[in-house]
Design an enzyme around this catalytic site. Structure first.
Site, PDB file in Angstrom:
ATOM      1  N   HIS A  22       0.722  -1.219  -0.141  1.00 27.97           N
ATOM      2  CA  HIS A  22       0.420   0.006   0.590  1.00 27.97           C
ATOM      3  C   HIS A  22       1.566   0.981   0.368  1.00 27.97           C
ATOM      4  O   HIS A  22       2.591   0.622  -0.201  1.00 27.97           O
ATOM      5  CB  HIS A  22       0.279  -0.309   2.085  1.00 27.97           C
ATOM      6  CG  HIS A  22      -0.959  -1.088   2.410  1.00 27.97           C
ATOM      7  ND1 HIS A  22      -2.077  -0.493   2.947  1.00 27.97           N
ATOM      8  CD2 HIS A  22      -1.261  -2.394   2.245  1.00 27.97           C
ATOM      9  CE1 HIS A  22      -3.022  -1.415   3.103  1.00 27.97           C
ATOM     10  NE2 HIS A  22      -2.554  -2.581   2.689  1.00 27.97           N
ATOM     11  N   HIS A  41      -5.949   1.904   0.874  1.00 26.34           N
ATOM     12  CA  HIS A  41      -6.028   3.158   1.636  1.00 26.34           C
ATOM     13  C   HIS A  41      -6.107   4.330   0.663  1.00 26.34           C
ATOM     14  O   HIS A  41      -5.342   4.397  -0.303  1.00 26.34           O
ATOM     15  CB  HIS A  41      -4.817   3.268   2.563  1.00 26.34           C
ATOM     16  CG  HIS A  41      -4.936   2.365   3.755  1.00 26.34           C
ATOM     17  ND1 HIS A  41      -3.892   1.675   4.288  1.00 26.34           N
ATOM     18  CD2 HIS A  41      -6.028   2.057   4.504  1.00 26.34           C
ATOM     19  CE1 HIS A  41      -4.324   0.961   5.329  1.00 26.34           C
ATOM     20  NE2 HIS A  41      -5.609   1.180   5.482  1.00 26.34           N
ATOM     21  N   GLU A  75       5.109  -2.087   1.449  1.00 21.81           N
ATOM     22  CA  GLU A  75       4.945  -0.638   1.675  1.00 21.81           C
ATOM     23  C   GLU A  75       5.848   0.089   0.692  1.00 21.81           C
ATOM     24  O   GLU A  75       7.057   0.208   0.900  1.00 21.81           O
ATOM     25  CB  GLU A  75       5.326  -0.271   3.108  1.00 21.81           C
ATOM     26  CG  GLU A  75       4.414  -0.868   4.179  1.00 21.81           C
ATOM     27  CD  GLU A  75       3.107  -0.089   4.370  1.00 21.81           C
ATOM     28  OE1 GLU A  75       2.894   0.938   3.687  1.00 21.81           O
ATOM     29  OE2 GLU A  75       2.295  -0.530   5.212  1.00 21.81           O
ATOM     30  N   GLU A 125      -3.197   6.246  -0.654  1.00 24.15           N
ATOM     31  CA  GLU A 125      -2.112   5.402  -1.151  1.00 24.15           C
ATOM     32  C   GLU A 125      -2.389   4.966  -2.586  1.00 24.15           C
ATOM     33  O   GLU A 125      -2.065   3.857  -3.006  1.00 24.15           O
ATOM     34  CB  GLU A 125      -1.937   4.197  -0.211  1.00 24.15           C
ATOM     35  CG  GLU A 125      -1.607   4.635   1.212  1.00 24.15           C
ATOM     36  CD  GLU A 125      -1.517   3.488   2.213  1.00 24.15           C
ATOM     37  OE1 GLU A 125      -1.605   2.319   1.809  1.00 24.15           O
ATOM     38  OE2 GLU A 125      -1.366   3.782   3.407  1.00 24.15           O
TER      39      GLU A 125
HETATM   40 ZN   LIG Z   1      -1.990   1.426   3.744  1.00 26.86          ZN
END
Ligand SMILES: [Zn+2]
Length: 349
Positions: free
Chosen positions: A260, A115, A319, A118
């Protein structure tokens, strides 16, 4: 002296290169009124009293990270014996790099920079593989782990930047000469800020592209190219996702971690298809990182979802960090200290 802004540069990066403060750039360049302002290729900046920095590694968490920084590390990675591969090209024809270190039977895959906002995950993975190769070279232990032993048991494959075009957009904004200028502005409804952008440069979310509940996810997401969450017209339409798909099938990894930001959690299940051993593995990852394990994200179409469903092997989404994306560069110290151990432990799950 005058500095001509290059592709991928930000105020933080220019300041870092000359060992000055970002604020010094504001002081001497009246058209720059904020440290967060985008600066475009070709723009001239006046630099007062700068000394050029030889070592471009930024351990202090002062700068962003993108394709140009990764390319700046290629030589030292190569000198340390890390193998490099180009596994595909982005929409804007940037190389998608994969790195390989170790000789072990167990094959482990880390990927980041899916992303656009990110990018901190890309810096984490690039710095991790570099440090791992440094420790291997010097035959050092790292946080108590024997790096030599780790790399005899496992082979680590890393793609730090899946989405190079999107990451550059978030860091540098859009300008007339950009080949996707009109299309990007249209998707972004004319807005010139890209902090919320997570898609690739065509407005497709690369982690919504996977043939695992794709139609369900697509149905609940934007139906046209969008800064985030648009799944594309069908699975795997985008070259960046396709590159990871081919690479994964080619190598038959034993398990995968995709990185992420943010939330400090680890997702580890998908539709009860994950193998039993995933639960034990995630508890170890959680222990070393202090991140919370969460079984499912109530979403579909992600890379780890597809990996679990297709291979019935363990897949994890990490994450990293906490805050609002894009996390500012100074979040790197937390991301590094928690995930450096996680990346080591994950080699021997
Ligand atoms: Zn992400």
């Amino acid at each position: 002296m005058m500095h001509t802004v290059q592709f991928g540069e930000t105020i933080n990066k220019v300041a870092f290169q000359y060992s000055i403060r970002p604020f010094d750039i504001l002081l001497f360049n009246r058209e720059i009124f904020s440290e967060q302002q985008y600066i475009y290729p070709g723009m001239k900046l006046y630099i007062q009293n700068g000394t050029f920095r030889q070592d471009q590694m930024d351990w202090l968490g002062l700068t962003e990270f993108n394709q140009h920084d990764l390319e700046g590390m290629l030589l030292r990675l190569q000198q340390n014996g890390v193998e490099k591969d180009v596994i595909g090209y982005s929409v804007m024809n940037k190389q998608i790099y994969a790195f390989k270190i170790g000789t072990g039977k167990k094959k482990v895959f880390y990927s980041g920079g899916w992303h656009a906002n990110e990018w901190i995950t890309s810096k984490l993975l690039a710095y991790f593989i570099y440090e791992l190769s440094e420790k291997q070279k010097d035959q050092q232990r790292w946080h108590g782990y024997s790096v030599e032993q780790l790399l005899r048991d496992s082979t680590l494959y890393v793609v730090p930047i899946v989405n190079p075009d999107g990451i550059e957009l978030v860091q540098q904004g859009i300008y007339k000469e950009h080949p996707h200028f009109r299309q990007v502005l249209e998707i972004n409804k004319g807005m010139r800020s890209f902090d919320h952008w997570s898609s690739n440069i065509r407005g497709v979310d690369l982690n919504h592209q996977w043939p695992a509940g794709w139609a369900k996810e697509a149905n609940e997401s934007p139906k046209v190219p969008w800064p985030r969450h648009y799944s594309g017209q069908k699975p795997l339409t985008e070259p960046e996702a396709k590159a990871i798909y081919n690479y994964t099938n080619q190598h038959q990894f034993d398990y995968v971690l995709s990185f992420h930001s943010q939330g400090q959690v680890i997702y580890w299940g998908y539709n009860h298809l994950e193998p039993e051993v995933s639960a034990e593995m995630v508890s170890r990852l959680s222990y070393v990182s202090s991140y919370l394990p969460i079984k499912t994200a109530e979403s579909d179409g992600g890379y780890k979802d597809w990996f679990i469903q297709h291979y019935r092997k363990p897949g994890f989404t990490i994450e990293v960090g906490v805050g609002v994306n894009p996390l500012s560069p100074d979040h790197f110290s937390e991301v590094w200290s928690n995930n450096c151990l996680l990346c080591l432990e994950a080699l021997i799950l």
